[in-house]
Motif scaffolding. Structure first.
Motif, PDB file in Angstrom:
ATOM      1  N   THR A  62       8.236 -14.645 -14.239  1.00  0.00           N
ATOM      2  CA  THR A  62       8.125 -13.285 -14.775  1.00  0.00           C
ATOM      3  C   THR A  62       8.510 -12.237 -13.723  1.00  0.00           C
ATOM      4  N   ARG A  63       8.833 -11.037 -14.217  1.00  0.00           N
ATOM      5  CA  ARG A  63       9.365  -9.991 -13.341  1.00  0.00           C
ATOM      6  C   ARG A  63       8.418  -9.713 -12.167  1.00  0.00           C
ATOM      7  N   GLY A  64       9.018  -9.531 -11.021  1.00  0.00           N
ATOM      8  CA  GLY A  64       8.228  -9.318  -9.808  1.00  0.00           C
ATOM      9  C   GLY A  64       7.648 -10.613  -9.263  1.00  0.00           C
ATOM     10  N   GLY A  65       8.110 -11.748  -9.802  1.00  0.00           N
ATOM     11  CA  GLY A  65       7.483 -13.039  -9.511  1.00  0.00           C
ATOM     12  C   GLY A  65       7.738 -13.609  -8.126  1.00  0.00           C
ATOM     13  N   SER A  66       8.565 -12.951  -7.310  1.00  0.00           N
ATOM     14  CA  SER A  66       8.805 -13.499  -5.961  1.00  0.00           C
ATOM     15  C   SER A  66       7.535 -13.509  -5.112  1.00  0.00           C
ATOM     16  N   ASP A  67       6.656 -12.547  -5.349  1.00  0.00           N
ATOM     17  CA  ASP A  67       5.367 -12.543  -4.632  1.00  0.00           C
ATOM     18  C   ASP A  67       4.602 -13.832  -4.962  1.00  0.00           C
ATOM     19  N   TYR A  68       4.660 -14.175  -6.237  1.00  0.00           N
ATOM     20  CA  TYR A  68       3.963 -15.361  -6.726  1.00  0.00           C
ATOM     21  C   TYR A  68       4.583 -16.612  -6.096  1.00  0.00           C
ATOM     22  N   SER A  69       5.928 -16.661  -6.050  1.00  0.00           N
ATOM     23  CA  SER A  69       6.604 -17.788  -5.385  1.00  0.00           C
ATOM     24  C   SER A  69       6.054 -17.947  -3.971  1.00  0.00           C
ATOM     25  N   ALA A  70       5.935 -16.804  -3.272  1.00  0.00           N
ATOM     26  CA  ALA A  70       5.530 -16.850  -1.866  1.00  0.00           C
ATOM     27  C   ALA A  70       4.127 -17.425  -1.699  1.00  0.00           C
ATOM     28  N   THR A  71       3.201 -17.028  -2.564  1.00  0.00           N
ATOM     29  CA  THR A  71       1.833 -17.522  -2.377  1.00  0.00           C
ATOM     30  C   THR A  71       1.686 -18.966  -2.876  1.00  0.00           C
ATOM     31  N   ILE A  72       2.481 -19.347  -3.880  1.00  0.00           N
ATOM     32  CA  ILE A  72       2.453 -20.751  -4.318  1.00  0.00           C
ATOM     33  C   ILE A  72       2.957 -21.632  -3.166  1.00  0.00           C
ATOM     34  N   ILE A  73       4.034 -21.181  -2.530  1.00  0.00           N
ATOM     35  CA  ILE A  73       4.583 -21.940  -1.400  1.00  0.00           C
ATOM     36  C   ILE A  73       3.590 -21.925  -0.235  1.00  0.00           C
ATOM     37  N   GLY A  74       3.011 -20.759   0.024  1.00  0.00           N
ATOM     38  CA  GLY A  74       2.026 -20.644   1.106  1.00  0.00           C
ATOM     39  C   GLY A  74       0.897 -21.650   0.933  1.00  0.00           C
ATOM     40  N   ALA A  75       0.433 -21.788  -0.318  1.00  0.00           N
ATOM     41  CA  ALA A  75      -0.640 -22.743  -0.601  1.00  0.00           C
ATOM     42  C   ALA A  75      -0.129 -24.173  -0.418  1.00  0.00           C
ATOM     43  N   ALA A  76       1.101 -24.432  -0.872  1.00  0.00           N
ATOM     44  CA  ALA A  76       1.654 -25.801  -0.825  1.00  0.00           C
ATOM     45  C   ALA A  76       1.831 -26.292   0.611  1.00  0.00           C
ATOM     46  N   ILE A  77       2.163 -25.380   1.523  1.00  0.00           N
ATOM     47  CA  ILE A  77       2.370 -25.821   2.914  1.00  0.00           C
ATOM     48  C   ILE A  77       1.146 -25.498   3.772  1.00  0.00           C
ATOM     49  N   ASN A  78       0.113 -25.005   3.136  1.00  0.00           N
ATOM     50  CA  ASN A  78      -1.096 -24.587   3.835  1.00  0.00           C
ATOM     51  C   ASN A  78      -0.758 -23.646   5.001  1.00  0.00           C
ATOM     52  N   ALA A  79      -0.060 -22.578   4.658  1.00  0.00           N
ATOM     53  CA  ALA A  79       0.425 -21.629   5.664  1.00  0.00           C
ATOM     54  C   ALA A  79      -0.730 -20.937   6.373  1.00  0.00           C
ATOM     55  N   GLU A  80      -0.449 -20.486   7.581  1.00  0.00           N
ATOM     56  CA  GLU A  80      -1.440 -19.716   8.329  1.00  0.00           C
ATOM     57  C   GLU A  80      -1.685 -18.373   7.639  1.00  0.00           C
ATOM     58  N   GLU A  81      -0.607 -17.824   7.111  1.00  0.00           N
ATOM     59  CA  GLU A  81      -0.663 -16.503   6.491  1.00  0.00           C
ATOM     60  C   GLU A  81       0.541 -16.352   5.559  1.00  0.00           C
ATOM     61  N   VAL A  82       0.383 -15.579   4.493  1.00  0.00           N
ATOM     62  CA  VAL A  82       1.535 -15.214   3.662  1.00  0.00           C
ATOM     63  C   VAL A  82       1.799 -13.737   3.902  1.00  0.00           C
ATOM     64  N   GLN A  83       3.033 -13.407   4.208  1.00  0.00           N
ATOM     65  CA  GLN A  83       3.362 -11.985   4.403  1.00  0.00           C
ATOM     66  C   GLN A  83       4.282 -11.531   3.283  1.00  0.00           C
ATOM     67  N   ILE A  84       3.945 -10.393   2.698  1.00  0.00           N
ATOM     68  CA  ILE A  84       4.791  -9.828   1.643  1.00  0.00           C
ATOM     69  C   ILE A  84       5.353  -8.506   2.163  1.00  0.00           C
ATOM     70  N   TRP A  85       6.661  -8.492   2.385  1.00  0.00           N
ATOM     71  CA  TRP A  85       7.328  -7.333   2.981  1.00  0.00           C
ATOM     72  C   TRP A  85       8.020  -6.527   1.899  1.00  0.00           C
ATOM     73  N   SER A  86       7.713  -5.223   1.870  1.00  0.00           N
ATOM     74  CA  SER A  86       8.323  -4.358   0.858  1.00  0.00           C
ATOM     75  C   SER A  86       8.789  -3.078   1.544  1.00  0.00           C
ATOM     76  N   ASP A  87       8.922  -1.997   0.773  1.00  0.00           N
ATOM     77  CA  ASP A  87       9.311  -0.721   1.380  1.00  0.00           C
ATOM     78  C   ASP A  87       8.123   0.244   1.440  1.00  0.00           C
ATOM     79  N   LYS A  88       6.908  -0.322   1.380  1.00  0.00           N
ATOM     80  CA  LYS A  88       5.688   0.508   1.491  1.00  0.00           C
ATOM     81  C   LYS A  88       4.864   0.009   2.677  1.00  0.00           C
ATOM     82  N   ASP A  89       4.059   0.914   3.240  1.00  0.00           N
ATOM     83  CA  ASP A  89       3.252   0.549   4.412  1.00  0.00           C
ATOM     84  C   ASP A  89       2.108  -0.416   4.101  1.00  0.00           C
ATOM     85  N   GLY A  90       1.963  -0.791   2.851  1.00  0.00           N
ATOM     86  CA  GLY A  90       0.886  -1.698   2.476  1.00  0.00           C
ATOM     87  C   GLY A  90       0.424  -1.338   1.083  1.00  0.00           C
TER      88      GLY A  90
END
Ligand code: ASP
Ligand code: MG
Length: 444
Positions: free
Chosen positions: A191-219
């Motif tokens: 679904t639209r905007g779903g790249s964030d979701y891809s990132a956290t699904i992958i983060g969980a799958a590799i047991n990442a230290e952290e997931v970072q979501i970079w956009s054009d806003k300060d947070g």
């Protein structure tokens, strides 16, 4: 690390991304399509559906020009530019061929994900010409959803870890956000905007230290900057608060994207590609902030309110279950609910089965539907005994009719339904009243 459309939206911005991703530890980088691409692709599919295939081809050509222009600004040596042009031309030829086809749902799905494929291929080629050791992973090889459209976590985990294990010497992987395949092996999307979701699904799958979501806003901002003049980025927020805000309209996060990492306690960091030194927002299991403080506002548009009035509800049991059964039958989720002794009001966002729902609900009472409503949601740490918050909220809303109000299920949000036309005024009033001090100190 996920980078959104604007972060990869121009040659200059892609160079900014290069700087960020080539520092630090081993990582997987998830890219969205260059900004504007997915909207164009949706338009292409809709032209094909209307049998305006020539117009669809024209939009493909415009996109092709835009990407080739970007590549010319991005790639340096003459032969690198040539290689990039060849790559883009062959990708856009495939897309152009699709515009000659007859419409189908699958064709549409294959078209709308093309932006992520082309962007990741272009950026990977660019990094390679810069002598960087990078490996492109195709999302369709590991990102699979089950029959309910939910991520198939077991499959994703097995597949992506197997892929990565093939490149023990590589510390930088690039992959597409948004794209997935179904159980049948067909291309689909999250679904639209779903790249964030891809990132956290992958983060969980590799047991990442952290997931970072970079956009054009300060947070994560305290309020939507498209509606109010002054905003500030939150330094930290809990998973639950972030989920409420994303669900109720904070555009920076896909509404589902907190869930995959929440149970594993993997933090999410929201950062600004255009301002990488800004601290960003940390989303974690810790809820910081003062007791009894609203942290942020979000608003969700295109809400339809359904009012169900029934004398037989008086003192009856099982009434609500009958009503919710109707929504269940049409797989339509309810956002807000309020009740009185003889009436129930709910709100929905997806009106694709509204006629059926109203027909079935009519068996239980009188039904009234009102469209173009907006949900405004104030999220924070709100204990029930904190009456000063309600006073402030009602003061801010004093000249705006509140159609429904919901509080108490969690101590995290106060949710109000208003007319869509009152949204901008409501957000401005609330922003000024609730965040006066913080807005002043952010200015200093
Ligand atoms: N490119 C897709 C979209 O525009 C996915 C994303 O950006 O997250 O919706
Ligand atoms: Mg986004």
């Amino acid at each position: 690390m996920k980078f959104g459309g604007t972060s990869v939206g121009s040659a200059v911005n892609i160079k900014g991304v290069e700087k960020i991703i080539t520092e630090g530890a081993r990582k997987i980088v998830v890219l969205s399509a260059m900004s504007g691409t997915t909207n164009s692709l949706v338009e292409i599919a809709s032209k094909i559906k209307k049998e305006k295939n020539d117009e669809a081809t024209q939009i493909v050509n415009k996109l092709r020009e835009h990407y080739i222009k970007t590549a010319n600004e991005l790639f340096e040596a003459g032969n690198a530019v040539l290689a990039a042009e060849n790559l883009l031309n062959s990708e856009f030829d495939i897309l152009a061929e699709k515009t000659r086809c007859k419409y189908s749902d699958l064709l549409e799905k294959e078209i709308v994900v093309a932006g992520e494929i082309i962007t990741t291929k272009m950026v990977t080629l660019y990094l390679k010409t810069r002598g960087i050791n990078v490996q492109l992973l195709m999302a369709v090889n590991f990102m699979r959803t089950d029959n309910n459209g939910e991520p198939d976590y077991y499959y994703v985990k097995e597949s992506i870890n197997r892929e990565i294990a093939q490149y023990p010497d590589c510390n930088l992987f690039i992959t597409q956000g948004f794209i997935c395949k179904t159980m049948k092996g067909e291309t689909s999307n999250l679904t639209r905007g779903g790249s964030d979701y891809s990132a956290t699904i992958i983060g969980a799958a590799i047991n990442a230290e952290e997931v970072q979501i970079w956009s054009d806003k300060d947070g994560l901002l305290n309020c939507d900057p498209r509606y109010v003049d002054e905003t500030y980025a939150l330094t930290s927020i809990s998973y639950e608060e972030a989920e409420e805000l994303a669900f109720f309209g904070a555009k920076i996060l896909h509404p589902s994207c907190v869930f995959p990492v929440k149970g594993l306690k993997i933090p999410i960091k929201l950062k600004n590609t255009m301002n990488p030194d800004a601290p960003g927002t940390l989303i974690s299991s810790e809820s910081t902030g003062k007791y009894g403080e609203i942290k942020a506002l979000a608003a969700k548009d295109n809400i339809t309110a359904i009012y169900i009035k029934s004398a037989s509800m008086l003192n009856a049991f099982g009434f609500l279950s009958k009503i919710f059964n109707v929504f269940n039958m049409y797989k339509t989720s309810v956002d807000m609910i309020t009740t009185s002794e003889v009436a129930v009001a709910v709100t929905i966002n997806d009106t694709s089965h509204l006629d059926d729902i109203v027909r079935d609900l009519s068996k239980f009472g009188e039904i009234e539907c009102v469209g173009n409503q907006t949900i405004v949601c104030a999220v924070g740490n709100i204990p029930a005994q904190q009456s000063s918050i309600s006073v402030k909220i009602f003061e801010a809303m004093s000249d705006i009719p509140i159609k429904m109000i919901s509080f108490g299920a969690s101590k995290r949000n106060i949710t109000m339904l208003i007319d869509g036309n009152d949204k901008s005024r409501a957000l401005n009033n609330l922003n000024k009243t609730l965040f006066k001090e913080k807005l002043c100190s952010a200015k200093k």
